[in-house]
Design a protein around this motif. Structure first.
Motif, mmCIF file in Angstrom:
data_model
loop_
_atom_site.group_PDB
_atom_site.id
_atom_site.type_symbol
_atom_site.label_atom_id
_atom_site.label_comp_id
_atom_site.label_asym_id
_atom_site.label_seq_id
_atom_site.Cartn_x
_atom_site.Cartn_y
_atom_site.Cartn_z
ATOM 1 N N LEU A 101 -7.897 5.027 -15.246
ATOM 2 C CA LEU A 101 -8.689 3.805 -15.350
ATOM 3 C C LEU A 101 -7.834 2.586 -15.636
ATOM 4 O O LEU A 101 -8.252 1.459 -15.416
ATOM 5 C CB LEU A 101 -9.747 3.953 -16.450
ATOM 6 N N ARG A 102 -6.659 2.810 -16.163
ATOM 7 C CA ARG A 102 -5.725 1.721 -16.482
ATOM 8 C C ARG A 102 -4.347 2.071 -15.956
ATOM 9 O O ARG A 102 -4.033 3.220 -15.716
ATOM 10 C CB ARG A 102 -5.626 1.535 -17.991
ATOM 11 N N GLY A 103 -3.545 1.040 -15.859
ATOM 12 C CA GLY A 103 -2.158 1.277 -15.472
ATOM 13 C C GLY A 103 -1.816 0.673 -14.131
ATOM 14 O O GLY A 103 -2.601 -0.036 -13.514
ATOM 15 N N THR A 104 -0.632 0.996 -13.702
ATOM 16 C CA THR A 104 -0.054 0.444 -12.486
ATOM 17 C C THR A 104 -0.334 1.349 -11.297
ATOM 18 O O THR A 104 -0.366 2.568 -11.431
ATOM 19 C CB THR A 104 1.470 0.291 -12.672
ATOM 20 N N VAL A 105 -0.500 0.736 -10.150
ATOM 21 C CA VAL A 105 -0.654 1.452 -8.888
ATOM 22 C C VAL A 105 0.350 0.872 -7.903
ATOM 23 O O VAL A 105 0.534 -0.347 -7.858
ATOM 24 C CB VAL A 105 -2.080 1.291 -8.311
ATOM 25 N N LEU A 106 0.994 1.733 -7.137
ATOM 26 C CA LEU A 106 1.850 1.285 -6.041
ATOM 27 C C LEU A 106 1.135 1.588 -4.735
ATOM 28 O O LEU A 106 0.548 2.657 -4.574
ATOM 29 C CB LEU A 106 3.202 2.005 -6.058
ATOM 30 N N ALA A 107 1.175 0.635 -3.807
ATOM 31 C CA ALA A 107 0.564 0.811 -2.487
ATOM 32 C C ALA A 107 1.643 0.735 -1.421
ATOM 33 O O ALA A 107 2.621 -0.023 -1.559
ATOM 34 C CB ALA A 107 -0.494 -0.253 -2.244
ATOM 35 N N PHE A 108 1.454 1.507 -0.354
ATOM 36 C CA PHE A 108 2.447 1.620 0.709
ATOM 37 C C PHE A 108 1.806 1.386 2.069
ATOM 38 O O PHE A 108 0.846 2.064 2.434
ATOM 39 C CB PHE A 108 3.090 3.011 0.682
ATOM 40 N N ASP A 109 2.343 0.399 2.798
ATOM 41 C CA ASP A 109 1.952 0.142 4.178
ATOM 42 C C ASP A 109 2.979 0.868 5.033
ATOM 43 O O ASP A 109 4.070 0.352 5.290
ATOM 44 C CB ASP A 109 1.934 -1.362 4.466
ATOM 45 N N TYR A 110 2.632 2.090 5.455
ATOM 46 C CA TYR A 110 3.579 2.970 6.140
ATOM 47 C C TYR A 110 3.873 2.514 7.561
ATOM 48 O O TYR A 110 2.976 2.135 8.309
ATOM 49 C CB TYR A 110 3.026 4.405 6.189
ATOM 50 N N GLY A 111 5.146 2.567 7.912
ATOM 51 C CA GLY A 111 5.596 2.335 9.277
ATOM 52 C C GLY A 111 6.812 3.208 9.530
ATOM 53 O O GLY A 111 7.480 3.633 8.587
ATOM 54 N N THR A 112 7.089 3.489 10.783
ATOM 55 C CA THR A 112 8.230 4.359 11.082
ATOM 56 C C THR A 112 9.561 3.677 10.789
ATOM 57 O O THR A 112 10.541 4.356 10.474
ATOM 58 C CB THR A 112 8.197 4.827 12.546
ATOM 59 N N ARG A 113 9.615 2.355 10.864
ATOM 60 C CA ARG A 113 10.859 1.624 10.586
ATOM 61 C C ARG A 113 10.885 0.977 9.216
ATOM 62 O O ARG A 113 11.951 0.814 8.630
ATOM 63 C CB ARG A 113 11.080 0.548 11.642
ATOM 64 N N ARG A 114 9.718 0.557 8.737
ATOM 65 C CA ARG A 114 9.637 -0.131 7.448
ATOM 66 C C ARG A 114 8.392 0.330 6.706
ATOM 67 O O ARG A 114 7.389 0.691 7.321
ATOM 68 C CB ARG A 114 9.529 -1.646 7.648
ATOM 69 N N ILE A 115 8.479 0.263 5.377
ATOM 70 C CA ILE A 115 7.323 0.529 4.532
ATOM 71 C C ILE A 115 7.178 -0.640 3.575
ATOM 72 O O ILE A 115 8.081 -0.927 2.788
ATOM 73 C CB ILE A 115 7.481 1.841 3.736
ATOM 74 N N GLY A 116 6.047 -1.318 3.658
ATOM 75 C CA GLY A 116 5.762 -2.392 2.717
ATOM 76 C C GLY A 116 5.224 -1.800 1.433
ATOM 77 O O GLY A 116 4.451 -0.844 1.454
ATOM 78 N N VAL A 117 5.638 -2.363 0.312
ATOM 79 C CA VAL A 117 5.212 -1.858 -0.993
ATOM 80 C C VAL A 117 4.618 -3.013 -1.798
ATOM 81 O O VAL A 117 5.160 -4.118 -1.811
ATOM 82 C CB VAL A 117 6.395 -1.238 -1.778
#
Length: 162
Positions: free
Chosen positions: A22-38
């Motif tokens: 319910l609390r804390g940090t979350v990391l999100a990833f926009d997956y791609g074969t060449r790059r991953i956005g975080v």
């Protein structure tokens, strides 16, 4: 669009949230074969911010992600999986595999969200906020992927609150 568990073996339905804290940090990833956005966000405040773009591949890619996990100590992860109205997106299988790998490597709950058009939306937001020249420079610098990851995380927060 409903969230889906990262693993088909997961006993939760596709419409229920994994056991996220319910609390804390979350990391999100926009997956791609060449790059991953975080992007990084906070579950309590539901604010998300672009963080970094990972350009490495293979083992080096997971080493970079491991450093981010160690630094930010997230309680959960979100991974974008592309979907299309007319069937499976070509990258969907790879993104789902990436989500499963993330869960097993880092022993964290992972949820998948529909990332269709996240990069298009991120570019539109950049254009609106800073003008076309800045959006073009950001796209060229590939920072757009980190902004797309921010949108994924905001989408997750909105769906979780609903």
């Amino acid at each position: 669009m409903p969230r889906s568990p990262a693993s088909p073996a997961d006993s939760r339905s596709a419409n229920s949230l994994p056991a996220f804290p319910l609390r804390g940090t979350v990391l999100a990833f926009d997956y791609g074969t060449r790059r991953i956005g975080v992007a990084v966000g906070d579950l309590e405040t539901r604010h998300a911010h672009p963080l970094v773009v990972i350009r490495s591949e293979g083992v080096a890619r997971f080493a970079e992600i491991g450093r981010l996990v160690e630094e930010w100590k997230p309680g959960a992860l979100v991974v974008g999986v592309p979907r299309r109205d007319d069937g499976a997106h070509p990258l969907a299988t790879r993104a789902q595999r990436f989500a499963r790998q993330m869960g097993s490597r880092f022993a964290l709950p992972v949820t998948c969200v529909d990332e269709s058009y996240s990069s298009v939306e991120a570019e539109a937001r950049l254009r609106a906020a800073a003008g076309a020249c800045h959006a073009v420079r950001a796209a060229r610098a590939k920072a757009l992927d980190a902004h797309a990851a921010q949108l994924l995380l905001e989408q997750y927060f909105a769906e979780a609150a609903a």
